[in-house]
Every structure is written in C-alpha cells, then in structure tokens.
Write a protein that holds these residues in place. Structure first.
Motif, PDB file in Angstrom:
ATOM      1  N   ILE A 122       0.926  -1.408  -0.021  1.00 47.91           N
ATOM      2  CA  ILE A 122       0.024  -0.037   0.098  1.00 47.91           C
ATOM      3  C   ILE A 122       0.851   1.150  -0.037  1.00 47.91           C
ATOM      4  CG2 ILE A 122      -1.836  -1.162   1.039  1.00 47.91           C
ATOM      5  CD1 ILE A 122      -1.330   0.456   3.720  1.00 47.91           C
TER       6      ILE A 122
ATOM      7  N   ARG B  51       2.982   2.377   2.256  1.00 43.95           N
ATOM      8  CA  ARG B  51       3.161   3.077   3.557  1.00 43.95           C
ATOM      9  C   ARG B  51       4.245   2.433   4.365  1.00 43.95           C
ATOM     10  NH1 ARG B  51       0.770   7.679   4.974  1.00 43.95           N
ATOM     11  NH2 ARG B  51       0.830   6.977   6.985  1.00 43.95           N
TER      12      ARG B  51
ATOM     13  N   ASN C 115      -5.708   7.646   6.518  1.00 45.44           N
ATOM     14  CA  ASN C 115      -6.615   8.552   5.944  1.00 45.44           C
ATOM     15  C   ASN C 115      -7.590   8.006   4.873  1.00 45.44           C
ATOM     16  OD1 ASN C 115      -5.193   8.237   3.560  1.00 45.44           O
ATOM     17  ND2 ASN C 115      -3.899   9.722   4.022  1.00 45.44           N
ATOM     18  N   LEU C 116      -8.355   8.507   4.355  1.00 41.52           N
ATOM     19  CA  LEU C 116      -9.120   8.037   3.257  1.00 41.52           C
ATOM     20  C   LEU C 116      -8.429   7.207   2.191  1.00 41.52           C
ATOM     21  CD1 LEU C 116     -12.359   7.212   2.389  1.00 41.52           C
ATOM     22  CD2 LEU C 116     -12.264   9.507   1.104  1.00 41.52           C
ATOM     23  N   THR C 117      -7.495   7.798   1.559  1.00 46.90           N
ATOM     24  CA  THR C 117      -6.678   6.990   0.485  1.00 46.90           C
ATOM     25  C   THR C 117      -6.089   5.567   1.150  1.00 46.90           C
ATOM     26  OG1 THR C 117      -5.990   9.174  -0.570  1.00 46.90           O
ATOM     27  CG2 THR C 117      -4.607   7.307  -1.061  1.00 46.90           C
ATOM     28  N   ASP C 118      -5.445   5.867   2.523  1.00 50.77           N
ATOM     29  CA  ASP C 118      -4.939   4.646   2.982  1.00 50.77           C
ATOM     30  C   ASP C 118      -6.149   3.393   3.313  1.00 50.77           C
ATOM     31  OD1 ASP C 118      -2.437   5.523   3.284  1.00 50.77           O
ATOM     32  OD2 ASP C 118      -2.771   6.497   5.081  1.00 50.77           O
TER      33      ASP C 118
ATOM     34  N   ARG D 112      -8.796   2.988   1.265  1.00 48.98           N
ATOM     35  CA  ARG D 112      -9.019   2.601   0.076  1.00 48.98           C
ATOM     36  C   ARG D 112      -8.039   1.376  -0.360  1.00 48.98           C
ATOM     37  NH1 ARG D 112      -9.647   7.857  -2.432  1.00 48.98           N
ATOM     38  NH2 ARG D 112     -11.922   8.348  -1.841  1.00 48.98           N
ATOM     39  N   LEU D 113      -6.694   1.862  -0.035  1.00 43.39           N
ATOM     40  CA  LEU D 113      -5.566   0.670  -0.381  1.00 43.39           C
ATOM     41  C   LEU D 113      -5.743  -0.543   0.403  1.00 43.39           C
ATOM     42  CD1 LEU D 113      -2.599   3.516  -0.731  1.00 43.39           C
ATOM     43  CD2 LEU D 113      -3.639   2.078  -2.519  1.00 43.39           C
TER      44      LEU D 113
ATOM     45  N   SER E 175      -8.421  -1.563   1.770  1.00 42.77           N
ATOM     46  CA  SER E 175      -9.531  -2.417   1.247  1.00 42.77           C
ATOM     47  C   SER E 175      -9.296  -3.252   0.031  1.00 42.77           C
ATOM     48  CB  SER E 175     -10.802  -1.471   1.170  1.00 42.77           C
ATOM     49  OG  SER E 175     -11.664  -2.160   0.404  1.00 42.77           O
ATOM     50  N   THR E 176      -8.468  -2.618  -0.579  1.00 41.43           N
ATOM     51  CA  THR E 176      -8.185  -3.375  -1.858  1.00 41.43           C
ATOM     52  C   THR E 176      -7.318  -4.495  -1.742  1.00 41.43           C
ATOM     53  OG1 THR E 176      -8.631  -1.428  -3.101  1.00 41.43           O
ATOM     54  CG2 THR E 176      -7.094  -3.015  -4.195  1.00 41.43           C
TER      55      THR E 176
ATOM     56  N   ILE F  90     -14.147  -0.991   3.227  1.00 36.77           N
ATOM     57  CA  ILE F  90     -13.712   0.305   3.969  1.00 36.77           C
ATOM     58  C   ILE F  90     -14.866   0.284   5.226  1.00 36.77           C
ATOM     59  CG2 ILE F  90     -13.655   2.715   4.110  1.00 36.77           C
ATOM     60  CD1 ILE F  90     -12.639   2.517   1.219  1.00 36.77           C
TER      61      ILE F  90
END
Length: 132
Positions: A30, A32, A48-51, A53-54, A56-57, A63
């Motif tokens: 992801i 990070r 954060n929201l982007t993290d 999403r990552l 979740s994928t 999410i």
C-alpha cells in the motif's frame, strides 16, 4: 484521533485481516511504512481515506467494515470481480469454449462482464429488499 475508529475496534479488525508476518508486505503493497501500519494496529494513529481504500483493496474487505464493523466484511468490488469471473466461465461452458483465465481477458470483455454482474446484483438486491 477519531473516536469511532479507536472505540469501535478498527485496530482489532485490521489485525484480523493482517497476520503479523504479513505487516511488512502489506505496508509495501500500500506504499506506507511498516511503522505507520503498526501505529494503526496499536490504535495510536489512523489511516486517511486513501489509505483505507488501499487497505480495502489489498485485504479484500470493505472500508465500511474496517471503520465501523458490522456483518458485511467482503468488499463489493471483490464480490463483483468474483461473480464476473464465474459469469465468464459459465458463458464459456455454455458455448463449449475453452475457459480463458480472467487475467487473459481484454479490458473491454472484463468491463462487459463486470457491468452484467453489477446489473444482476442490483436486481437481486432490489428483489431482496422488496421481499423483506
């Protein structure tokens, strides 16, 4: 820190989908640091929201489930992809064709199958809601 993530068990749910030996590989996947991921697991910080999403994928969970828990754990995208693969296999069997792996399908064929499955899933959800 967002009280909802901390008090409702975000770190616990994240630990459920990330075995300890996989922290390093997930962090890399992801984009990070391992330290950031470990802080999320300890509840010391939150993604954060982007993290999200990552995560979740990468983990295949929704999410919503990561953040608030609940009954639906699997991501809709994962279900749709799985159903599209099954639909493709059924189409091939009906036409007596050799089943082509999902990875070898053209982007256009994948989109067509995903749209078909999404439409069928919407109909199923609507009829399920009507029966409830």
């Amino acid at each position: 820190m967002n009280e909802l993530l901390r008090t409702e068990g975000f770190p616990t749910r994240l630990r459920e989908v990330i075995p300890k030996r996989k922290v390093t590989s997930l962090a890399s996947e992801i984009g990070r640091s391992e330290g950031a991921l470990r802080k999320w697991l300890r509840g010391e910080s939150e993604p954060n929201l982007t993290d999200l999403r990552l995560l979740s994928t990468a983990t295949g969970v929704s999410i919503e489930w990561l953040v608030v828990g609940g009954d639906v754990r699997v991501s809709v995208a994962l279900v749709l992809k799985y159903l599209a693969v099954l639909t493709h296999q059924l189409d091939c069997e009906r036409r007596h064709k050799v089943i082509v792996p999902w990875s070898e399908l053209s982007a256009a064929r994948k989109r067509t199958l995903e749209r078909r499955v999404s439409a069928a899933l919407n109909v199923w959800v609507q009829t399920s809601d009507a029966r409830a």
